[in-house]
Scaffold this motif. Structure first.
Motif, mmCIF file in Angstrom:
data_model
loop_
_atom_site.group_PDB
_atom_site.id
_atom_site.type_symbol
_atom_site.label_atom_id
_atom_site.label_comp_id
_atom_site.label_asym_id
_atom_site.label_seq_id
_atom_site.Cartn_x
_atom_site.Cartn_y
_atom_site.Cartn_z
ATOM 1 N N GLY A 172 0.806 -1.205 0.000
ATOM 2 C CA GLY A 172 0.000 0.000 0.000
ATOM 3 C C GLY A 172 0.840 1.256 0.000
ATOM 4 N N SER A 173 0.189 2.325 -0.382
ATOM 5 C CA SER A 173 0.899 3.600 -0.448
ATOM 6 C C SER A 173 1.457 3.961 0.919
ATOM 7 C CB SER A 173 -0.065 4.680 -0.908
ATOM 8 O OG SER A 173 0.491 5.941 -0.678
ATOM 9 N N VAL A 174 2.686 4.400 0.929
ATOM 10 C CA VAL A 174 3.277 4.834 2.181
ATOM 11 C C VAL A 174 3.157 6.338 2.342
ATOM 12 C CG1 VAL A 174 4.921 2.955 2.375
ATOM 13 C CG2 VAL A 174 5.539 5.004 1.108
ATOM 14 N N SER A 189 0.480 8.187 2.470
ATOM 15 C CA SER A 189 -0.737 8.705 3.074
ATOM 16 C C SER A 189 -0.657 8.801 4.594
ATOM 17 C CB SER A 189 -1.913 7.812 2.681
ATOM 18 O OG SER A 189 -1.671 6.497 3.110
ATOM 19 N N ARG A 241 -5.058 -7.474 0.261
ATOM 20 C CA ARG A 241 -3.969 -8.184 -0.437
ATOM 21 C C ARG A 241 -4.511 -9.416 -1.149
ATOM 22 N NH1 ARG A 241 -0.113 -4.672 -1.055
ATOM 23 N NH2 ARG A 241 1.292 -6.345 -1.674
ATOM 24 N N LYS A 252 -6.361 -8.744 -4.330
ATOM 25 C CA LYS A 252 -5.580 -8.406 -5.518
ATOM 26 C C LYS A 252 -5.129 -9.640 -6.299
ATOM 27 C CE LYS A 252 -3.733 -3.947 -4.098
ATOM 28 N NZ LYS A 252 -2.604 -3.207 -3.546
ATOM 29 N N ALA A 287 1.616 -5.836 5.451
ATOM 30 C CA ALA A 287 0.467 -4.992 5.098
ATOM 31 C C ALA A 287 -0.403 -4.728 6.327
ATOM 32 C CB ALA A 287 -0.349 -5.672 3.997
ATOM 33 N N GLN A 324 1.377 -2.273 8.647
ATOM 34 C CA GLN A 324 1.344 -0.936 8.042
ATOM 35 C C GLN A 324 -0.027 -0.291 8.247
ATOM 36 O OE1 GLN A 324 1.020 -0.063 3.641
ATOM 37 N NE2 GLN A 324 3.185 0.377 3.937
ATOM 38 N N LYS A 357 -0.874 3.092 10.380
ATOM 39 C CA LYS A 357 -1.577 4.228 9.771
ATOM 40 C C LYS A 357 -2.855 4.555 10.546
ATOM 41 C CE LYS A 357 0.065 3.888 5.016
ATOM 42 N NZ LYS A 357 -0.316 3.631 3.616
#
Lengths: 408, 252
Positions: free
Chosen positions: A3-5, A7, B129, B132, B224, B227, B231
């Motif tokens: 995934g985009s880092v 953001s 994931r 995809k 993932a 991460q 976030k």
């Protein structure tokens, strides 16, 4: 990488939970997997076993850009500035062009962290500045945060290092032939402008022939004897290497892969790359190699948590790469301005200006060293031979020798 | 362990299984188990809510999660496999128990942190994931459910941000305490190898070493998920250098 880092939304907050504006932010990344492992080891704490290398390589690419530690710098005249070290977590083996979009996204993410922290000035360390120097419009909306590549102070310390080493070796620079590898980059062209007037002849090597020609024309107009070669033509670089007795390696290389060719045995070589430019197998036996672009803070430097000796390693305390030091010096001076931006605008006047600011706050050229350790100077100056230095030594000096050196 | 939802084997009409079907079977089994656990958690949450609207919301969420489990089970049938579930499997059971401790303390915020921040981060990232790389409607279902789960996170985020605004240090301490409990278990589940023995969800040997056959890997799913978790914590406002330390200290 998934995934985009980019953001990342990261509010400022100190380790102790306090919230507030910081004077500066330093954006960087680790030069080697060993260095990355050491950062994670500090974060894991001494009571937990370090992560195995394969796990680090699996995990690190997924970490979004974020602050790693708080930094406090003190001037010799009593000024203090507080900042953040923000790691973009670019994996050390993904600096090649194939990852450029991902890496720009990471630098943008790190920049967003700095903006969120309300940093007044942000230095772009290592590849961060290379990725962004020609594309400042790719940074997020900035509010009151300004960005500097920090390249002007890097140039200042490279030039000072070349002059110091030449003096130590008893060289008359007016008789020297200077080769700059990576000459059309921001750092390389800045070094060319500063040193061309004090040497006999300048050899410029870079990939882009058009930019090379432009720089050569500019220097020739000042009466400098200049020759150029695209370093894609290996024969030219080899000839240049044989002719030069002063060499600055300032190419944007993803790994230490520069071979140079047969170089004059008593040449002075400044490796100013991050990562280092010179390949361990470069045939530079007998030459005097030093790592350039480094400055030393003499007023005081503190990390919270304590990353001294971890963010990078160095045989002297409180050594930081020039590009990051530029942001700290500007913060200590309360000059929150984008001192270095774009590519090819570094002039001797700007170099003198930033080195004066740095010196006012006790930030000077770092003691010279190379992969084997400190260089004592003088006729007995330690001779460097990177080809003879095992790669693990180059990456990680013995723990007792380790002090801090931030990239730039 | 008896599955919590029945699978009608008579609907399986595939003449022959694809070579990757047994891998998807285990991937689906983990997903179904996770969804059923979420449904149980939301049902439990409804029991400690005072506000009738919150009760209704929690029960609605429980129903949605059951629906997700049913859709995953249906995808299994489409490829000719019976994807089972086991909410009493060692790690899932530990996750349920962590949630129930919050319930016992009538800790509504703690429940949201465990379910919406921790478990949903894992679900959103890993489903995305899988979405995809999984073929056809199987991939589409994973991707759609990932998007739906993300909406759950958005719903909870406003409540949690408001809670943090009242006392950031207290809130962050609570998240850290729950992180140590829940994320340690999730990290073991997400480890590249199951070091504590069979997970009790895979139908045969551990599926992790076979994931490369369907263009997945345990390392990628873990990366993932972590991460996404980082976030999400960023969006809550917890300092990034703090959460980096938390994640760096997880077992591998």
């Amino acid at each position: 990488m998934g995934g985009s880092v980019a953001s990342v939304v990261e509010p400022v907050g100190a380790i102790d939970g306090t919230v507030g504006q910081v004077d500066f932010a330093l954006i960087g990344h680790q030069e080697s997997w060993r260095a990355a492992a050491d950062v994670l080891a500090v974060l894991r704490g001494p009571e937990r076993a370090p992560l195995p290398d394969d796990e680090i390589k699996d995990i690190l690419p997924w970490i979004p850009p974020r602050a790693v530690c708080h930094v406090e710098v003190e001037s010799i005249v009593g000024a203090k500035a507080r900042g953040l070290y923000i790691d973009s977590f670019i994996p050390p083996d993904r600096l090649e062009a194939a990852y450029v979009h991902e890496n720009i996204a990471r630098v943008r993410g790190a920049a967003a962290c700095a903006i969120n922290a309300e940093a007044k000035v942000v230095s772009l360390g290592g590849f961060s500045s290379i990725l962004i120097e020609g594309n400042f419009n790719q940074l997020p909306e900035r509010h009151d945060t300004v960005f500097t590549t920090g390249n002007t102070l890097t140039v200042a310390f490279i030039v000072q290092g070349i002059k110091k080493m030449s003096a130590l070796e008893g060289r008359d620079m007016r008789r020297s032939t200077l080769l700059i590898v990576g000459a059309t980059g921001d750092v390389g062209s800045g070094c060319a402008r500063c040193l061309a007037p004090v040497v006999k002849r300048v050899l410029l090597s870079a990939r882009n022939v058009e930019r090379l020609s432009r720089l050569a024309t500019e220097l020739q107009a000042e009466g400098v004897q200049v020759e150029i070669a695209s370093d894609l033509l290996e024969n030219h670089l080899q000839q240049f290497s044989a002719d030069a007795d002063l060499v600055i390696c300032a190419a944007s290389l993803a790994s230490p892969s520069l071979l140079l060719g047969r170089i004059a045995p008593d040449a002075i070589v400044c490796d100013a790359g991050y990562p280092k430019n010179l390949s361990p197998s470069a045939e530079i036996s007998g030459t005097k190699v030093f790592f350039g672009g480094l400055g030393q803070i003499t007023g005081g430097l503190k990390f919270t948590p304590d990353f001294h000796g971890i963010l990078n390693r160095h045989p002297f305390p409180d050594v930081v790469h020039g590009c990051l030091l530029e942001g700290m010096a500007l913060a200590l001076e309360s000059r929150f301005e984008p001192f270095s931006q774009g590519r090819g605008f570094i002039t001797p006047e700007r170099v003198e200006e930033i080195e004066t600011i740095a010196a006012r706050h006790g930030i000077y050229l770092a003691p010279l060293y190379n992969a084997e350790g400190p260089l004592n100077g003088g006729p007995d100056c330690q001779t460097a031979c990177l080809a003879d230095v095992p790669i693990h030594r180059r990456e990680m000096p013995p723990p007792e020798d380790m002090h801090v050196e931030l990239q730039g | 362990m008896e599955p919590l939802i029945a699978v009608n084997c008579s609907t399986i009409e595939c003449a022959s299984l694809s070579p990757s079907a047994p891998i998807w079977q285990d991937v689906l089994a983990q997903a179904i188990t996770g969804e059923l656990l979420a449904a149980m958690n939301y049902t439990s949450l409804s029991e400690i809510c005072d506000d009738p609207e919150e009760v209704a919301d929690a029960l609605e969420h429980a129903q949605i999660e059951r629906g997700h489990a049913a859709r995953f089970a249906a995808e299994g049938r489409k490829i000719g496999v019976e994807a089972s579930n086991n909410v009493d499997a060692r790690h899932w059971k530990a996750l349920r128990e962590a949630f129930l401790r919050c319930i016992a303390e009538r800790d509504f915020i703690g429940c949201l942190i465990v379910q919406e921040i921790m478990l949903e981060s894992f679900a959103v990232a890993s489903y995305a994931r899988v979405g995809k790389v999984a073929p056809g409607s199987l991939g589409q279902t994973f991707a759609r459910i990932a998007a739906e789960e993300e909406e759950h996170v958005d719903h909870a985020m406003a409540i949690l941000r408001a809670e943090r605004a009242l006392d950031a240090q207290r809130f962050d301490n609570k998240v850290h305490r729950l992180h140590l409990d829940v994320m340690t278990t999730l990290a073991k589940m997400l480890a590249k190898e199951c070091k504590d023995g069979h997970c009790e969800v895979c139908h045969g040997n551990c599926v992790k070493p076979s994931l490369f056959e369907v263009s997945l890997s345990a390392a990628e799913l873990r990366g993932a998920s972590l991460q996404q978790y980082l976030k999400t914590l960023d969006m809550l406002g917890i300092p990034g250098e703090v959460t980096l330390g938390w994640v760096a200290q997880l077992p591998v």
